[in-house]
Scaffold this active site. Structure first.
Site, PDB file in Angstrom:
ATOM      1  N   LYS A 171       0.871  -1.179   0.000  1.00  0.00           N
ATOM      2  CA  LYS A 171       0.000   0.000   0.000  1.00  0.00           C
ATOM      3  C   LYS A 171       0.912   1.234   0.000  1.00  0.00           C
ATOM      4  O   LYS A 171       0.776   2.138   0.828  1.00  0.00           O
ATOM      5  CB  LYS A 171      -0.911  -0.053   1.245  1.00  0.00           C
ATOM      6  CG  LYS A 171      -2.007   0.971   1.279  1.00  0.00           C
ATOM      7  CD  LYS A 171      -3.184   0.657   0.363  1.00  0.00           C
ATOM      8  CE  LYS A 171      -4.196   1.784   0.422  1.00  0.00           C
ATOM      9  NZ  LYS A 171      -5.293   1.631  -0.551  1.00  0.00           N
ATOM     10  N   ASP A 204      -5.743  -3.500  -1.275  1.00  0.00           N
ATOM     11  CA  ASP A 204      -7.209  -3.491  -1.342  1.00  0.00           C
ATOM     12  C   ASP A 204      -7.700  -3.977  -2.715  1.00  0.00           C
ATOM     13  O   ASP A 204      -8.585  -4.824  -2.819  1.00  0.00           O
ATOM     14  CB  ASP A 204      -7.787  -2.109  -0.990  1.00  0.00           C
ATOM     15  CG  ASP A 204      -6.993  -0.959  -1.587  1.00  0.00           C
ATOM     16  OD1 ASP A 204      -5.958  -1.212  -2.238  1.00  0.00           O
ATOM     17  OD2 ASP A 204      -7.406   0.205  -1.405  1.00  0.00           O
ATOM     18  N   ASP A 228      -1.472 -11.896   6.502  1.00  0.00           N
ATOM     19  CA  ASP A 228      -2.351 -12.609   7.424  1.00  0.00           C
ATOM     20  C   ASP A 228      -3.792 -12.547   6.912  1.00  0.00           C
ATOM     21  O   ASP A 228      -4.489 -13.556   6.797  1.00  0.00           O
ATOM     22  CB  ASP A 228      -2.232 -11.953   8.811  1.00  0.00           C
ATOM     23  CG  ASP A 228      -2.876 -12.786   9.899  1.00  0.00           C
ATOM     24  OD1 ASP A 228      -3.300 -13.923   9.607  1.00  0.00           O
ATOM     25  OD2 ASP A 228      -2.959 -12.304  11.042  1.00  0.00           O
TER      26      ASP A 228
HETATM   27 MG    MG Z   1      -4.666 -15.365  10.728  1.00  0.00          MG
END
Ligand code: MG
Ligand code: NAI
Length: 349
Positions: A171, A204, A228
């Site tokens: 980003k 995004d 994650d």
């Molecule tokens: Mg996780």
């Protein structure tokens, strides 16, 4: 097989469904009759409640001496219980800086086959949070060395596994310093791999494209928090957490685990889908150079899932133990083409 091929692994079942899915994975491993010795170690939140320690120093030492660790899951209680997460303790103690999460569909109509490389040691997860007058602020640490390490892991993996393309996810339009550095270092490493196509996506937009056209992705390379979230979201593309494995790799140690947690809502009921843990076991076998056996496991899982022999989370009716027995039966009878690139056909008894 010769003795010098012998490997030592530690199994850390942990909490909740961890013991159920690692028991299943161990049964699969035993079926393969590989020259691997096992030690099963206690650790996790329940162990902490009993002993005051997340893991004993002796168990941690055995983990550090093992060729690989297979980890179930641990419970992280909400609030400040004083418990140090076993996952984070292992990542820190064993310097497991790279998190690798393959996302592969077993559905013949789906073309999802991608691998997410997530930097595992820094970003917002350095957990440095401070009080400020109206709340808190947190450190997002991105270093040149950690970014380079994960980028090398991703590009060398791409080359070794005949992957065509790496997408750098960041980003940097907003986080100009931290994401800017990550992006710059990744492109520098990419220049050493002219055989691999390099692309970039803002995180995004990347999530949207991942859901609209997952087949356009091959290897994704990103920072800790983005990785994650992206990898849990990507797991939804292939049937959810019950099917998502992960590896944590460092210079000297390697740990393999299902992505899911301890699932307290189904723990102890023989309902957990052990596939994620068994796929993590296949990744571990690849790491230990048992590549044919790893592809046998994947082939057998594919057979089962495609004929609808699944646990409840995938719409089936099998209990964890029944699914494991079916898989072992499949492994014993199935003839699969080895994944080693040659045309060798291998048959298990
Ligand atoms: Mg996780
Ligand atoms: P979770 O992954 O444990 O469960 C989320 C949902 O998915 C639950 O409905 C669960 O039943 C289902 N699920 C997960 N694995 C499944 C499987 N193998 N088969 C069938 N269904 C499965 O995540 P949740 O509920 O957010 O966290 C529960 C605990 O696990 C928390 O204490 C959390 O901190 C911990 N956790 C631990 C992780 C680890 O040890 N690596 C990773 C994620 C969460």
């Amino acid at each position: 097989m010769s003795q010098n091929l012998s490997r030592k692994i530690c199994i850390l079942p942990g909490d909740g469904i961890g013991p159920e899915v690692t028991t299943s994975a161990l049964a699969v491993l035993r079926t393969l009759e590989l020259p691997i010795s096992f030690s099963i170690e206690a650790g996790g939140y329940e162990h902490y409640l009993e002993t005051g320690q997340t893991i004993s120093p002796a168990s941690l030492k055995r983990c550090m001496e093992a060729d690989a660790i297979l980890y179930g899951a641990n419970t992280n209680p909400a609030g400040d219980s004083g418990y140090q997460s076993l996952t984070l303790l292992l990542r820190d103690s064993l310097a497991l800086h790279g998190n690798i999460r393959p996302v592969l569909s077993f559905d013949p109509d789906s073309a999802v086959d991608l691998v997410i490389f997530r930097e595992n040691s820094e970003c917002l997860y350095v957990r440095e949070e401070r009080e400020i007058p109206d709340g808190y602020d947190a450190t997002r640490r991105i270093t040149r060395s950690a970014s380079e390490r994960i980028a090398r892991l991703a590009f060398s993996y791409a080359r070794e596994n005949s992957r065509r393309q790496v997408t750098i996810v960041h980003k940097a339009n907003v986080l100009r310093k931290t994401c800017g550095l990550f992006r710059e270092v990744c492109f520098q490493v990419a220049s050493e791999y002219p055989d691999i196509e390099v692309r970039e996506e803002l995180v995004d937009a990347c999530v949207m494209k991942l859901f609209l056209k997952p087949s356009s992705f091959d290897v994704l390379l990103t920072t800790n928090l983005f990785g994650d979230i992206l990898s849990d979201a990507a797991a939804a593309l292939v049937g959810g957490l019950g099917l998502a494995p992960g590896a944590n790799i460092g210079e000297r140690h390697a740990m393999f685990e299902p992505v899911h947690g301890s699932a307290p809502d189904i723990a102890g009921k023989n309902l957990a889908n052990p596939t994620a843990c068994i796929l993590a076991t296949a990744m571990m076998l690849e790491h230990l150079q048992f590549k044919v056996e790893a592809s046998r496991i994947r082939g057998a899982l594919k057979q089962l899932i495609q004929r609808g022999a699944t646990t409840r989370d995938l719409g089936g009716t099998l209990l964890t133990s029944e699914f494991t027995d079916e898989l072992i039966g499949e492994l014993r009878t199935q003839t699969v083409r080895s994944g080693s690139g040659d045309d060798q056909i291998s048959t298990l008894r």
